[in-house]
Design a protein around this motif. Structure first.
Motif, PDB file in Angstrom:
ATOM      1  N   GLY A 134      39.140 -57.362 -46.787  1.00 32.72           N
ATOM      2  CA  GLY A 134      39.723 -57.218 -48.115  1.00 32.72           C
ATOM      3  C   GLY A 134      39.752 -55.748 -48.499  1.00 32.72           C
ATOM      4  N   THR A 135      40.544 -55.412 -49.477  1.00 31.86           N
ATOM      5  CA  THR A 135      40.611 -54.035 -49.962  1.00 31.86           C
ATOM      6  C   THR A 135      40.304 -54.023 -51.449  1.00 31.86           C
ATOM      7  OG1 THR A 135      42.973 -54.205 -50.449  1.00 31.86           O
ATOM      8  CG2 THR A 135      42.356 -53.387 -48.264  1.00 31.86           C
ATOM      9  N   SER A 136      39.885 -52.877 -51.938  1.00 24.59           N
ATOM     10  CA  SER A 136      39.631 -52.785 -53.374  1.00 24.59           C
ATOM     11  C   SER A 136      39.916 -51.375 -53.863  1.00 24.59           C
ATOM     12  CB  SER A 136      38.190 -53.186 -53.707  1.00 24.59           C
ATOM     13  OG  SER A 136      37.284 -52.222 -53.234  1.00 24.59           O
ATOM     14  N   ARG A 137      40.183 -51.302 -55.150  1.00 27.45           N
ATOM     15  CA  ARG A 137      40.333 -50.001 -55.809  1.00 27.45           C
ATOM     16  C   ARG A 137      39.697 -50.124 -57.182  1.00 27.45           C
ATOM     17  NH1 ARG A 137      46.342 -49.320 -58.258  1.00 27.45           N
ATOM     18  NH2 ARG A 137      46.633 -51.462 -58.918  1.00 27.45           N
ATOM     19  N   GLN A 138      39.098 -49.020 -57.617  1.00 29.38           N
ATOM     20  CA  GLN A 138      38.380 -49.014 -58.881  1.00 29.38           C
ATOM     21  C   GLN A 138      39.030 -48.006 -59.822  1.00 29.38           C
ATOM     22  OE1 GLN A 138      34.236 -47.557 -58.972  1.00 29.38           O
ATOM     23  NE2 GLN A 138      33.739 -49.559 -59.827  1.00 29.38           N
ATOM     24  N   LEU A 139      39.237 -48.431 -61.066  1.00 29.26           N
ATOM     25  CA  LEU A 139      39.874 -47.584 -62.068  1.00 29.26           C
ATOM     26  C   LEU A 139      39.009 -47.532 -63.319  1.00 29.26           C
ATOM     27  CD1 LEU A 139      43.288 -49.411 -61.812  1.00 29.26           C
ATOM     28  CD2 LEU A 139      42.799 -47.198 -60.789  1.00 29.26           C
ATOM     29  N   THR A 140      38.772 -46.347 -63.855  1.00 32.72           N
ATOM     30  CA  THR A 140      38.138 -46.246 -65.162  1.00 32.72           C
ATOM     31  C   THR A 140      39.270 -46.301 -66.169  1.00 32.72           C
ATOM     32  OG1 THR A 140      36.294 -44.942 -64.332  1.00 32.72           O
ATOM     33  CG2 THR A 140      36.729 -44.823 -66.700  1.00 32.72           C
ATOM     34  N   VAL A 141      39.320 -47.398 -66.903  1.00 28.00           N
ATOM     35  CA  VAL A 141      40.428 -47.648 -67.811  1.00 28.00           C
ATOM     36  C   VAL A 141      40.253 -46.882 -69.119  1.00 28.00           C
ATOM     37  CG1 VAL A 141      41.642 -49.436 -69.114  1.00 28.00           C
ATOM     38  CG2 VAL A 141      40.844 -49.903 -66.811  1.00 28.00           C
ATOM     39  N   ALA A 142      39.038 -46.870 -69.640  1.00 24.27           N
ATOM     40  CA  ALA A 142      38.796 -46.201 -70.920  1.00 24.27           C
ATOM     41  C   ALA A 142      37.352 -45.755 -70.992  1.00 24.27           C
ATOM     42  CB  ALA A 142      39.108 -47.150 -72.070  1.00 24.27           C
ATOM     43  N   SER A 143      37.161 -44.597 -71.597  1.00 27.20           N
ATOM     44  CA  SER A 143      35.820 -44.084 -71.805  1.00 27.20           C
ATOM     45  C   SER A 143      35.817 -43.280 -73.096  1.00 27.20           C
ATOM     46  CB  SER A 143      35.410 -43.203 -70.625  1.00 27.20           C
ATOM     47  OG  SER A 143      34.062 -42.831 -70.745  1.00 27.20           O
ATOM     48  N   SER A 144      34.829 -43.532 -73.949  1.00 21.81           N
ATOM     49  CA  SER A 144      34.745 -42.772 -75.199  1.00 21.81           C
ATOM     50  C   SER A 144      33.290 -42.620 -75.617  1.00 21.81           C
ATOM     51  CB  SER A 144      35.532 -43.485 -76.316  1.00 21.81           C
ATOM     52  OG  SER A 144      34.926 -44.725 -76.617  1.00 21.81           O
ATOM     53  N   GLU A 145      33.038 -41.556 -76.357  1.00 21.02           N
ATOM     54  CA  GLU A 145      31.699 -41.323 -76.898  1.00 21.02           C
ATOM     55  C   GLU A 145      31.819 -40.604 -78.237  1.00 21.02           C
ATOM     56  OE1 GLU A 145      27.545 -38.985 -75.879  1.00 21.02           O
ATOM     57  OE2 GLU A 145      28.718 -39.860 -74.235  1.00 21.02           O
ATOM     58  N   VAL A 146      31.119 -41.128 -79.225  1.00 23.42           N
ATOM     59  CA  VAL A 146      31.080 -40.515 -80.551  1.00 23.42           C
ATOM     60  C   VAL A 146      30.285 -39.218 -80.437  1.00 23.42           C
ATOM     61  CG1 VAL A 146      30.185 -40.785 -82.897  1.00 23.42           C
ATOM     62  CG2 VAL A 146      31.267 -42.722 -81.740  1.00 23.42           C
ATOM     63  N   THR A 147      30.799 -38.146 -81.019  1.00 23.05           N
ATOM     64  CA  THR A 147      30.079 -36.878 -80.971  1.00 23.05           C
ATOM     65  C   THR A 147      29.530 -36.477 -82.337  1.00 23.05           C
ATOM     66  OG1 THR A 147      32.138 -35.655 -81.291  1.00 23.05           O
ATOM     67  CG2 THR A 147      31.396 -36.004 -79.012  1.00 23.05           C
ATOM     68  N   LYS A 148      30.089 -37.059 -83.410  1.00 20.03           N
ATOM     69  CA  LYS A 148      29.621 -36.723 -84.752  1.00 20.03           C
ATOM     70  C   LYS A 148      29.939 -37.882 -85.684  1.00 20.03           C
ATOM     71  CE  LYS A 148      30.270 -33.410 -88.486  1.00 20.03           C
ATOM     72  NZ  LYS A 148      31.073 -32.293 -88.977  1.00 20.03           N
ATOM     73  N   ILE A 149      29.015 -38.167 -86.582  1.00 24.06           N
ATOM     74  CA  ILE A 149      29.232 -39.201 -87.589  1.00 24.06           C
ATOM     75  C   ILE A 149      28.971 -38.580 -88.952  1.00 24.06           C
ATOM     76  CG2 ILE A 149      28.420 -41.392 -88.531  1.00 24.06           C
ATOM     77  CD1 ILE A 149      27.683 -42.188 -85.661  1.00 24.06           C
ATOM     78  N   ASP A 150      29.922 -38.763 -89.858  1.00 26.18           N
ATOM     79  CA  ASP A 150      29.795 -38.280 -91.231  1.00 26.18           C
ATOM     80  C   ASP A 150      30.176 -39.439 -92.138  1.00 26.18           C
ATOM     81  OD1 ASP A 150      29.964 -37.072 -93.709  1.00 26.18           O
ATOM     82  OD2 ASP A 150      31.167 -35.386 -93.018  1.00 26.18           O
ATOM     83  N   VAL A 151      29.251 -39.913 -92.942  1.00 31.23           N
ATOM     84  CA  VAL A 151      29.513 -41.066 -93.800  1.00 31.23           C
ATOM     85  C   VAL A 151      29.848 -40.661 -95.234  1.00 31.23           C
ATOM     86  CG1 VAL A 151      28.195 -42.709 -92.411  1.00 31.23           C
ATOM     87  CG2 VAL A 151      27.048 -41.429 -94.228  1.00 31.23           C
ATOM     88  N   SER A 152      30.232 -39.403 -95.424  1.00 26.42           N
ATOM     89  CA  SER A 152      30.620 -38.978 -96.768  1.00 26.42           C
ATOM     90  C   SER A 152      31.998 -39.538 -97.119  1.00 26.42           C
ATOM     91  CB  SER A 152      30.629 -37.443 -96.866  1.00 26.42           C
ATOM     92  OG  SER A 152      31.562 -36.897 -95.966  1.00 26.42           O
ATOM     93  N   THR A 153      32.303 -39.582 -98.398  1.00 24.58           N
ATOM     94  CA  THR A 153      33.578 -40.119 -98.877  1.00 24.58           C
ATOM     95  C   THR A 153      34.702 -39.137 -98.581  1.00 24.58           C
ATOM     96  OG1 THR A 153      32.430 -41.293-100.636  1.00 24.58           O
ATOM     97  CG2 THR A 153      34.795 -40.968-100.924  1.00 24.58           C
TER      98      THR A 153
END
Length: 169
Positions: free
Chosen positions: A121-140
Motif C-alpha cells: 500500500g502507499t500513503s501520503r500525509q498532509l498537514t491540513v491546518a495548524s494554528s496557535e493563539v499568540t495573544k488574548i485581549d478580553v477588553s471591549t
C-alpha cells in the motif's frame, strides 16, 4: 495525554483525537483509508471560558452554528459527504471536554490499501491546518473597529458596501 504547558499565558492540556474513514474509488474500485489526527491544546481557564462562552453564544444566535467560516469552507470540500459525519462526531467529543483550543494541528493521512496479496500500500500525509493563539485581549472593542470603509467591494461577491450611515438628527 496528560501533557500540559502554557500558551499566550494560559494553562493548556494536550488532547489528541483520531478518526479513520474507509473509502473506495468508484472508478478503479481501489480501497483507501483516511486518517484524521488532531492535536489540540485546550484551556479551561475560568475567566477566559466565561468570555469565550459569551462570544460563542452570540455567534450561535446570529449565525445558527458555532462553526467558523474557515471550518465551513474546509467541510464544504469535495470529500464533504464522505467525512462530515465522522469529523462532526470527533469535534463533538472534543467539545464535550469543555475547553477551548488555543492551538491545534490537523493532519490527514491518505493510505491506498494493497489491492492484491504481495502488493504494498502507499500513503501520503498532509498537514491540513495548524494554528496557535499568540495573544488574548478580553477588553471591549469599539463597534467602529468593525465598520467597513466607504467604497469597499467584497472580492468574493463583488458587492459594494456603503460606509457608515449617519444617525438622523
Amino acid at each position: 495525554t496528560g501533557r500540559t504547558k502554557h500558551i499566550a499565558g494560559y494553562p493548556v492540556e494536550e488532547v489528541v483525537a483520531r478518526v479513520v474513514v474507509g473509502a473506495q474509488n468508484l472508478v478503479s474500485g481501489n480501497k483507501l483509508t483516511y486518517t484524521f489526527d488532531q492535536q489540540l491544546w485546550l484551556t479551561k481557564d475560568e475567566v477566559l471560558m466565561k468570555e469565550i462562552g459569551a462570544c460563542e453564544d452570540a455567534y450561535f444566535e446570529h449565525f445558527g452554528t458555532n462553526i467558523s467560516l474557515t471550518q465551513a469552507q474546509l467541510l464544504a470540500g469535495a470529500w464533504n459527504d464522505a467525512f462530515i459525519t465522522h469529523l462532526r462526531a470527533v469535534n463533538d467529543r472534543v467539545r464535550a471536554l469543555r475547553g477551548f483550543p488555543l492551538a491545534s494541528t490537523t493532519t490527514v493521512t491518505e493510505q491506498a490499501v494493497a489491492q492484491e496479496k504481495g502488493e504494498k500500500g502507499t500513503s501520503r500525509q498532509l498537514t491540513v491546518a495548524s494554528s496557535e493563539v499568540t495573544k488574548i485581549d478580553v477588553s471591549t472593542i469599539s463597534d467602529r473597529e468593525f465598520e467597513l470603509p466607504a467604497g469597499y467591494i467584497n472580492e468574493d461577491t463583488k458587492v459594494a458596501v456603503a460606509g457608515p450611515i449617519a444617525a438622523p438628527q
